[in-house]
Enzyme design. Structure first.
Site, PDB file in Angstrom:
ATOM      1  N   ASP A 108      22.770  -7.694   3.962  1.00 27.77           N
ATOM      2  CA  ASP A 108      22.782  -6.301   3.523  1.00 27.77           C
ATOM      3  C   ASP A 108      21.437  -5.906   2.903  1.00 27.77           C
ATOM      4  O   ASP A 108      20.747  -6.746   2.334  1.00 27.77           O
ATOM      5  CB  ASP A 108      23.923  -6.115   2.510  1.00 27.77           C
ATOM      6  N   ASN A 159      31.199   0.021  10.143  1.00 29.57           N
ATOM      7  CA  ASN A 159      29.855   0.531  10.435  1.00 29.57           C
ATOM      8  C   ASN A 159      29.839   1.542  11.580  1.00 29.57           C
ATOM      9  O   ASN A 159      28.817   2.194  11.813  1.00 29.57           O
ATOM     10  CB  ASN A 159      28.881  -0.623  10.724  1.00 29.57           C
TER      11      ASN A 159
HETATM   12  C1  IPE Z   1      28.501  -4.928   5.192  1.00 29.13           C
HETATM   13  O1  IPE Z   1      27.482  -4.109   4.732  1.00 29.13           O
HETATM   14  C2  IPE Z   1      28.386  -5.096   6.670  1.00 29.13           C
HETATM   15  C3  IPE Z   1      27.216  -5.830   7.130  1.00 29.13           C
HETATM   16  C4  IPE Z   1      26.284  -6.374   6.376  1.00 29.13           C
HETATM   17  C5  IPE Z   1      27.112  -5.950   8.541  1.00 29.13           C
HETATM   18  P1  IPE Z   1      27.727  -2.560   4.492  1.00 29.13           P
HETATM   19  O2  IPE Z   1      26.429  -2.016   4.018  1.00 29.13           O
HETATM   20  O3  IPE Z   1      28.322  -1.922   5.683  1.00 29.13           O
HETATM   21  O4  IPE Z   1      28.825  -2.570   3.330  1.00 29.13           O
HETATM   22  P2  IPE Z   1      29.172  -1.504   2.221  1.00 29.13           P
HETATM   23  O5  IPE Z   1      29.372  -0.177   2.905  1.00 29.13           O
HETATM   24  O6  IPE Z   1      28.001  -1.450   1.287  1.00 29.13           O
HETATM   25  O7  IPE Z   1      30.393  -2.049   1.550  1.00 29.13           O
HETATM   26  C1  IPE Z   2      22.909  -4.227   6.574  1.00 28.10           C
HETATM   27  O1  IPE Z   2      22.009  -3.350   6.021  1.00 28.10           O
HETATM   28  C2  IPE Z   2      22.946  -4.150   8.071  1.00 28.10           C
HETATM   29  C3  IPE Z   2      24.155  -3.508   8.606  1.00 28.10           C
HETATM   30  C4  IPE Z   2      25.194  -3.151   7.915  1.00 28.10           C
HETATM   31  C5  IPE Z   2      24.175  -3.269  10.012  1.00 28.10           C
HETATM   32  P1  IPE Z   2      22.409  -1.864   5.707  1.00 28.10           P
HETATM   33  O2  IPE Z   2      22.105  -1.019   6.900  1.00 28.10           O
HETATM   34  O3  IPE Z   2      23.799  -1.757   5.197  1.00 28.10           O
HETATM   35  O4  IPE Z   2      21.386  -1.535   4.556  1.00 28.10           O
HETATM   36  P2  IPE Z   2      21.654  -0.687   3.238  1.00 28.10           P
HETATM   37  O5  IPE Z   2      22.830  -1.329   2.557  1.00 28.10           O
HETATM   38  O6  IPE Z   2      21.942   0.711   3.687  1.00 28.10           O
HETATM   39  O7  IPE Z   2      20.389  -0.811   2.466  1.00 28.10           O
HETATM   40 MG    MG Z   3      24.612  -1.838   3.349  1.00 31.50          MG
END
Ligand code: IPE
Ligand code: IPE
Ligand code: MG
Length: 236
Positions: free
Chosen positions: A13, A61
């Site tokens: 993340d 997502n």
């Molecule tokens: C969790 O991260 C999913 C992945 C890292 C693929 P998210 O960014 O989607 O999770 P939330 O929304 O902060 O809980």
């Molecule tokens: C994790 O990074 C990757 C996926 C969930 C695909 P994020 O895209 O959630 O990054 P932040 O949390 O918005 O910084």
């Molecule tokens: Mg995220």
């Protein structure tokens, strides 16, 4: 060498924040994150991790803009193709967990080809979670078990996780491996995923090695004999 988790689950993340913090579009964070993921895979194999499960795309997502979702799928497909030789060379078996029916055909083809080609890899089992929801996986396992099989027999439930590591500063599981993490150790890093280094992993592994996993039992016997009389008498 410190004891490493046999099964490491990694919530990658912070890609978006890595990019926006630099005034860049989010996709750049994902591209950089893919680069980091390659390094993490190689380093975990080198350190002796037997199973590595990466959270790449959650079923929630899909709520993101279509162009971001499309970019992520294209990125994953191109990495699968480009990494095949390295996976084979290092004996890494790749599997993808999660739903396939909503993924683009080209990505499914790349996944199936990579799974088939790497199936004999014995050094490390790399699983990538794409369109994955742990609640959905548990539900699916129970539905299958209801059909007359043994309890939780199918591939939607993985072996137990030893350590869950989440980058990006959030302290939550976001529907990842909830069943498998029943006794997992938890580690949270404030570093955004693209900046995760092998030194960070070393520190996480060193901390993991110090933890005593008791699974509800008492600590390993100390050299102290039990008192002959109870310290507290029973109430009359
Ligand atoms: C969790 O991260 C999913 C992945 C890292 C693929 P998210 O960014 O989607 O999770 P939330 O929304 O902060 O809980
Ligand atoms: C994790 O990074 C990757 C996926 C969930 C695909 P994020 O895209 O959630 O990054 P932040 O949390 O918005 O910084
Ligand atoms: Mg995220």
């Amino acid at each position: 060498m410190t004891r490493v988790p046999q099964h490491l689950a990694l919530i990658m993340d912070g890609n978006g924040r890595w990019a926006t913090g630099k005034g860049r579009p989010r996709w750049m964070g994902h591209a950089r994150g893919a680069h980091t993921a390659r390094e993490v895979v190689a380093y975990c194999a080198q350190r002796g991790v037997e199973q590595l499960t990466l959270y790449a795309f959650s079923s929630d997502n899909w709520k993101r803009p279509a162009d971001e979702v499309g970019f992520l799928f294209d990125l994953f497909a191109s990495h699968l193709e480009r990494q095949l030789d390295k996976l084979l060379k290092h004996g890494i078996r790749l599997s993808v967990i999660g739903r396939r029916d909503r993924l683009p055909r080209a990505l499914c083809d790349a996944i199936e080809a990579t799974e088939a080609r790497t199936a004999e890899g014995r050094r490390m089992h790399l699983r990538v979670a794409v369109d994955y929801s742990s609640r959905a996986a548990i539900q699916e396992a129970f539905t299958m078990a209801d059909g007359g099989g043994d309890a939780l027999p199918n591939a939607s439930i993985l072996p137990p996780v030893d350590l869950v590591l989440r980058t990006g500063g959030e302290r939550r599981l976001s529907d990842f491996l909830l069943w498998e993490s029943a006794y997992a150790e938890l580690a949270f890093l404030d570093v955004n995923f693209p900046d995760l280094s092998t030194a960070d992993l070393d520190a996480v592994f060193a901390d993991y090695a110090k933890r005593e996993r008791r699974y509800g039992a008492v600590p390993a016997p100390a050299n102290v004999s039990a008192p002959t009389t109870p310290a507290i008498s029973a109430p009359r």
